[in-house]
Design a protein around this motif. Structure first.
Motif, short mmCIF file in Angstrom:
data_model
loop_
_atom_site.label_atom_id
_atom_site.label_comp_id
_atom_site.label_asym_id
_atom_site.label_seq_id
_atom_site.Cartn_x
_atom_site.Cartn_y
_atom_site.Cartn_z
N LEU A 74 3.13 13.04 2.86
CA LEU A 74 2.50 11.74 3.12
C LEU A 74 3.07 11.12 4.39
O LEU A 74 2.32 10.59 5.22
CB LEU A 74 2.72 10.82 1.91
CG LEU A 74 2.16 9.41 2.05
CD1 LEU A 74 0.65 9.43 2.11
CD2 LEU A 74 2.61 8.54 0.88
N ALA A 86 0.42 3.85 8.85
CA ALA A 86 -0.75 3.31 8.16
C ALA A 86 -0.93 4.00 6.80
O ALA A 86 -1.21 3.35 5.79
CB ALA A 86 -2.00 3.49 9.02
N ALA A 87 -0.77 5.32 6.79
CA ALA A 87 -0.95 6.06 5.53
C ALA A 87 0.12 5.66 4.51
O ALA A 87 -0.16 5.47 3.33
CB ALA A 87 -0.91 7.56 5.79
N GLY A 91 -0.48 2.18 3.23
CA GLY A 91 -1.65 2.07 2.35
C GLY A 91 -1.45 2.75 1.01
O GLY A 91 -2.38 2.80 0.19
N THR A 92 -0.30 3.31 0.76
CA THR A 92 -0.07 4.05 -0.49
C THR A 92 0.94 3.31 -1.36
O THR A 92 2.02 2.98 -0.90
CB THR A 92 0.47 5.46 -0.17
OG1 THR A 92 -0.39 6.06 0.76
CG2 THR A 92 0.52 6.29 -1.43
N PHE A 136 -3.75 12.75 -5.70
CA PHE A 136 -4.11 12.56 -4.31
C PHE A 136 -5.55 12.91 -4.07
O PHE A 136 -5.98 14.04 -4.30
CB PHE A 136 -3.18 13.38 -3.41
CG PHE A 136 -2.04 12.56 -2.95
CD1 PHE A 136 -1.47 11.62 -3.79
CD2 PHE A 136 -1.56 12.68 -1.67
CE1 PHE A 136 -0.43 10.84 -3.37
CE2 PHE A 136 -0.51 11.90 -1.25
CZ PHE A 136 0.05 10.99 -2.09
N ALA A 192 2.77 12.48 -5.94
CA ALA A 192 2.69 12.45 -4.48
C ALA A 192 3.82 13.26 -3.85
O ALA A 192 4.93 13.28 -4.37
CB ALA A 192 2.75 11.01 -3.99
N VAL A 200 -6.34 14.40 1.23
CA VAL A 200 -5.02 14.42 1.84
C VAL A 200 -4.36 13.05 1.69
O VAL A 200 -3.16 12.93 1.80
CB VAL A 200 -5.07 14.80 3.33
CG1 VAL A 200 -5.38 16.27 3.48
CG2 VAL A 200 -6.07 13.98 4.08
N LEU A 201 -5.15 12.02 1.41
CA LEU A 201 -4.59 10.68 1.25
C LEU A 201 -4.83 10.23 -0.17
O LEU A 201 -5.78 10.66 -0.82
CB LEU A 201 -5.28 9.69 2.20
CG LEU A 201 -4.90 9.72 3.66
CD1 LEU A 201 -5.63 8.61 4.38
CD2 LEU A 201 -3.41 9.54 3.82
N PRO A 202 -4.00 9.32 -0.67
CA PRO A 202 -4.31 8.72 -1.97
C PRO A 202 -5.61 7.92 -1.88
O PRO A 202 -6.01 7.50 -0.79
CB PRO A 202 -3.13 7.79 -2.24
CG PRO A 202 -2.21 7.91 -1.11
CD PRO A 202 -2.77 8.79 -0.08
N GLY A 250 -6.63 4.92 -2.58
CA GLY A 250 -6.63 3.59 -1.96
C GLY A 250 -6.66 3.68 -0.45
O GLY A 250 -7.48 3.04 0.21
N ALA A 251 -5.79 4.52 0.11
CA ALA A 251 -5.73 4.67 1.56
C ALA A 251 -7.00 5.34 2.09
O ALA A 251 -7.52 4.97 3.14
CB ALA A 251 -4.49 5.47 1.94
N TRP A 293 -9.74 2.88 2.30
CA TRP A 293 -9.46 1.96 3.40
C TRP A 293 -9.88 2.59 4.73
O TRP A 293 -10.52 1.95 5.57
CB TRP A 293 -7.96 1.66 3.36
CG TRP A 293 -7.50 0.66 4.35
CD1 TRP A 293 -7.62 -0.69 4.26
CD2 TRP A 293 -6.84 0.94 5.59
NE1 TRP A 293 -7.07 -1.27 5.37
CE2 TRP A 293 -6.59 -0.28 6.21
CE3 TRP A 293 -6.44 2.12 6.24
CZ2 TRP A 293 -5.95 -0.39 7.43
CZ3 TRP A 293 -5.81 2.02 7.46
CH2 TRP A 293 -5.56 0.78 8.04
#
Lengths: 540, 268
Positions: B64, B44-45, B48-49, A247, B59, A469-471, A473-474, A477
């Motif tokens: 998430l 959205a999160a 997008g994953t 992540f 993960a 906090v986000l992967p 790819g996200a 974006w």
């Protein structure tokens, strides 16, 4: 308010009134801004916050190191010298070079029939076969081919034609430039013929699949190439990286790798009469002859050369393997987001405070053309925040980089144009973001809602983008479509497609610097446009 | 009515505060915005994953799914700040204190009535986010076959994350109310609250020293508080989930205390 000023300075007041009045509106808004003590103090706080956080985050523990002779060194003395390429960028320049001096114009032609490699674990001398733990396999950017280079000094100008592990034939020159040639891997069944010709300062690269039909890949001018250059065969192989995405970041194993190229039909025209092929390891400058027992070196059997090398000929990038510099100048600008929160508050209040106090009715009575009021406010607030942001950014970067250097952290050097773009871009980012907050304040009229909206659309995406906090790819974006894309203007080191590294935020942004900044400008323009319409239509 | 007020002043204070909150036109909008923003960002999160086949995806699917809380808390903060700074901006606060001279009781009543709608919004927002995770994630490679169980409240860790996220939002509201009481101005208060929340994660991410990084994540109200959402890798967290929520509770208590003391000492 303006009328009072005009009475104090009658001459000037009349002159202002004589103009179309925008100067007066501008002055009125400037006086409103500078006479609210809280706002002026807040701008100072924003600058101080930006610099303190920048210096805190960029600062690290004082480095100590051993110079090898038992003496302990401190700080800047621990930074190893980095070779610089012709463009002034730090480079990795380490490869096995089998060369002859090339005097004046000439050309070198070879046929390549194989490129193999080993990586991981320890690898023993070639004669003993792969050591335990090492694996057979060539790296995507392992390189073998022919090169014409100014000298064997690291960082010297060059142009090269090469086959690569998985990117086909390439022509590369002066470290940062890369042109694609024939696709597909090299093998005995599909050999690759490579040719470089020198004519003055121009070096032209050709490739061919059969040695009869040649295609020009590129013609490049190497400025200041001396009469005698070094020409010959080279092989190198960058560190292997097995990157796995976690992540918000990447972890991976990094280790040395080795590549071996097989060359025949070697033709060199223009060589100095009487000279022979000599090997050199560019990087540690060890000279060696054929049949050297070393791991990296070359063997010759008639016209057939087998060359083994390790290293890379490429620009260094933060986040790459091989222990290059990892600190960038924009690392010291991280405080910008804290300054941004304060400035967003001021930007929103600059308009919403007028609604709260009822001052807006006086303002609009004095200047019935409401669009002008908004324009004047935008100009005043943008100028103030740009100036404050510029001062803060210059201090943070100049002092931060100096401190980091003194503590022994190598900060990635950048050209002065890039330096200017990063520093002025950060100030512009703050200015445009504050104008966006002003527009939100006009649209929403409520301070709290406007401030929260301003922070939520800029700062929160920034956190989501960089704070793991986000992967990835996200996160990328988020950094493309939200106003936080503007932080791309702070990226000082470009990503190179021909160098494998983990190109992730916060060092690398998905959009180009000005494109990212343009996204923020688009949002600000949209909000300002809506604010113009709403302000004109609504009762005050 | 008047008999009730004289007998139970606390109840009438509560009633008055609830009437004010309920009848302010902004409240339903802010409750709705909390829910919509939280769920939308979570979706959205999640959307997008993806976990590509063959790649390891370390993960935390529950965390998430709750990404939207990072955004939704900003609206909650606005709602709580406006609960008191709105009164200061209109001058209403003087009428309030004239009617109810016990200022601490007014603040306590405000804390109670603000927490109610926040808890309600939090329950709906968290439920919506988790439902989105449950529906979308298995199709994006996070399937049970690959070691990612369906996001389900039957799992005690997931239940703790869900309930904890709702409590987190309530504590953010109390923290915001305390800060707004102390500074009175809505714009400054909201800037302070959000600055306080978002400062720690960003500085911690970029702190050069990993030791400091950990400490910053332990004391930051957002970084520590949101550890309540973690359901995997609990041993490598900078602070354990409930202790993290405790850190946020301490911040909220301190803010309310400072706000309450200033409220008693200052002129309205």
């Amino acid at each position: 308010m303006t009328a009072t000023i005009a009475r104090h300075r009658p001459g000037q007041g009349r002159e202002d009134a004589g103009r179309d009045g925008f100067g007066r509106v501008l002055r009125a808004e400037w006086i409103k801004f500078r006479t609210v003590r809280g706002w002026v103090i807040a701008v100072v706080i924003a600058v101080v916050l930006m610099d303190l956080i920048g210096l805190f985050a960029g600062g690290s523990v004082n480095t100590t190191c051993d110079n090898g002779g038992g003496r302990v060194l401190h700080g800047a003395a621990c930074i190893p010298p980095q070779p610089l390429g012709p463009g002034g960028v730090p480079v990795t320049d380490s490869f096995t070079f089998v060369r002859q001096p090339l005097t004046g114009n000439g050309s070198v032609t070879v046929r390549m029939t194989s490129l193999t490699g080993r990586y991981g674990g320890g690898y023993g001398p070639a004669s003993q076969g792969p050591a335990a733990g090492s694996k057979i396999g060539v790296q995507p950017w392992s390189k073998a081919g022919i090169i014409i280079k100014q000298s064997t000094r690291q960082g010297a100008a060059y142009a090269a034609m090469m086959v690569t592990g998985s990117h086909g034939v390439r022509m590369q020159y002066d470290f940062t430039h890369d042109i694609a040639g024939l696709a597909g891997p090299v093998s005995a069944r599909s050999p690759r013929w490579l040719r470089l010709t020198r004519s003055g300062d121009t070096i032209t690269g050709y490739d061919s699949a059969d040695g009869r039909h040649w295609t020009e890949v590129g013609a490049v001018a190497l400025a200041g190439l001396s009469a005698t250059a070094q020409a010959g065969l080279f092989v190198t192989s960058p560190a292997y990286m097995s990157l796995s995405e976690v992540f918000g970041g990447t972890t991976g194993q990094v280790g040395p790798s080795l590549a071996t190229g097989v060359f025949d039909h070697v033709r060199l025209s223009g060589a100095r009469p009487g000279s022979t092929w000599a090997g050199v390891d560019v990087g540690n400058q060890d000279a060696f002859g054929p049949q050297s027992g070393q791991l990296e070196g070359f063997q010759r059997a008639g016209d057939r050369f087998t060359v083994t090398g390790s290293g890379d000929i490429a620009p260094q990038v933060p986040g790459g393997g091989g222990g290059g510099p990892n600190s960038t100048i924009e690392g010291h600008l991280i405080g910008a987001f804290a300054g941004l929160i304060v400035l967003v508050v001021i930007g929103a209040m600059f308009m919403s405070a007028e609604y709260r106090r009822g001052l807006i009715r006086t303002t609009l009575a004095a200047t019935p053309r409401r669009g002008r009021v908004l324009a004047a406010k935008a100009i005043v607030i943008a100028s103030v925040t740009f100036a404050a942001g510029l001062a803060a950014a210059v201090i943070a970067v100049a002092v931060g980089v100096r401190l980091a250097h003194d503590q022994g952290t190598y900060v990635f050097p950048v050209s002065w144009l890039t330096w200017l773009r990063v520093v002025a871009g950060t100030a512009a980012l703050l200015a445009v973001a504050t104008v966006l907050a002003l527009a939100l304040g006009t649209l929403l009229r409520r301070s709290a809602a406007a401030v929260a909206a301003g922070i939520v659309v800029i700062v929160v995406p920034f956190i989501l983008g960089i704070a793991q906090v986000l992967p990835i790819g996200a996160a990328e974006w988020v950094l493309r479509v939200t106003p936080a894309a503007a932080f791309a203007i702070e990226q000082s080191v470009p990503a190179y497609s021909q160098v494998r590294a983990s190109y992730t935020p916060p060092i690398y942004f998905p959009l180009a610097p000005w494109a990212g900044f343009g996204v923020l400008c688009g949002y600000a323009a949209l909000a300002l446009g809506l604010a113009f319409i709403v302000l004109r239509r609504r009762d005050a | 009515m008047s008999a009730l007020e004289t007998r139970r002043p606390g109840l009438s204070t509560l009633r008055a505060e609830w009437t004010k909150l309920r009848t302010v036109p902004g409240t339903p909008w802010l409750v709705a915005a909390t829910i919509v923003l939280t769920v939308a960002v979570s979706i959205a999160a999640i959307a997008g994953t993806r976990c590509p086949v063959g790649a390891p995806c370390p993960a935390d699917t529950t965390k998430l799914s709750l990404t939207g809380v990072d955004f939704g808390q900003a609206v909650v903060a606005v709602m709580a700040v406006l609960g008191i700074s709105g009164e200061y901006s209109t001058g209403m606060i003087r009428a309030t204190f004239a009617a109810m001279p016990r200022r601490a009781a007014v603040l306590a009543a405000k804390a109670c009535v603000t927490t109610g709608p926040v808890l309600a919004a939090g329950v709906i927002a968290v439920a919506g986010s988790m439902l989105a995770g449950r529906l979308i994630l298995p199709g994006h490679g996070f399937s049970a076959a690959r070691g990612f169980p369906l996001v389900s409240l039957a799992d005690p860790a997931v239940l703790r994350a869900a309930a904890g996220s709702v409590l987190y939002l309530a504590l953010i509201a109390l923290l915001s109310l305390g800060i707004a009481t102390a500074v009175r101005d809505s714009a400054v208060a909201i800037g302070l609250v959000l600055g306080l929340l978002y400062l720690f994660p960003i500085v911690a991410t970029l702190a050069a020293n990993p030791h400091w990084q950990r400490h910053l994540e332990q004391i930051g109200p957002m970084t520590a508080g949101l550890e309540i959402e973690a359901t995997t890798g609990l041993h490598s967290l900078p602070i354990s989930p409930w202790a993290g929520l405790g850190v946020l509770a301490a911040w909220a208590a301190a803010a309310l205390l400072i706000g309450g003391v200033l409220l008693r000492l200052r002129d309205a």
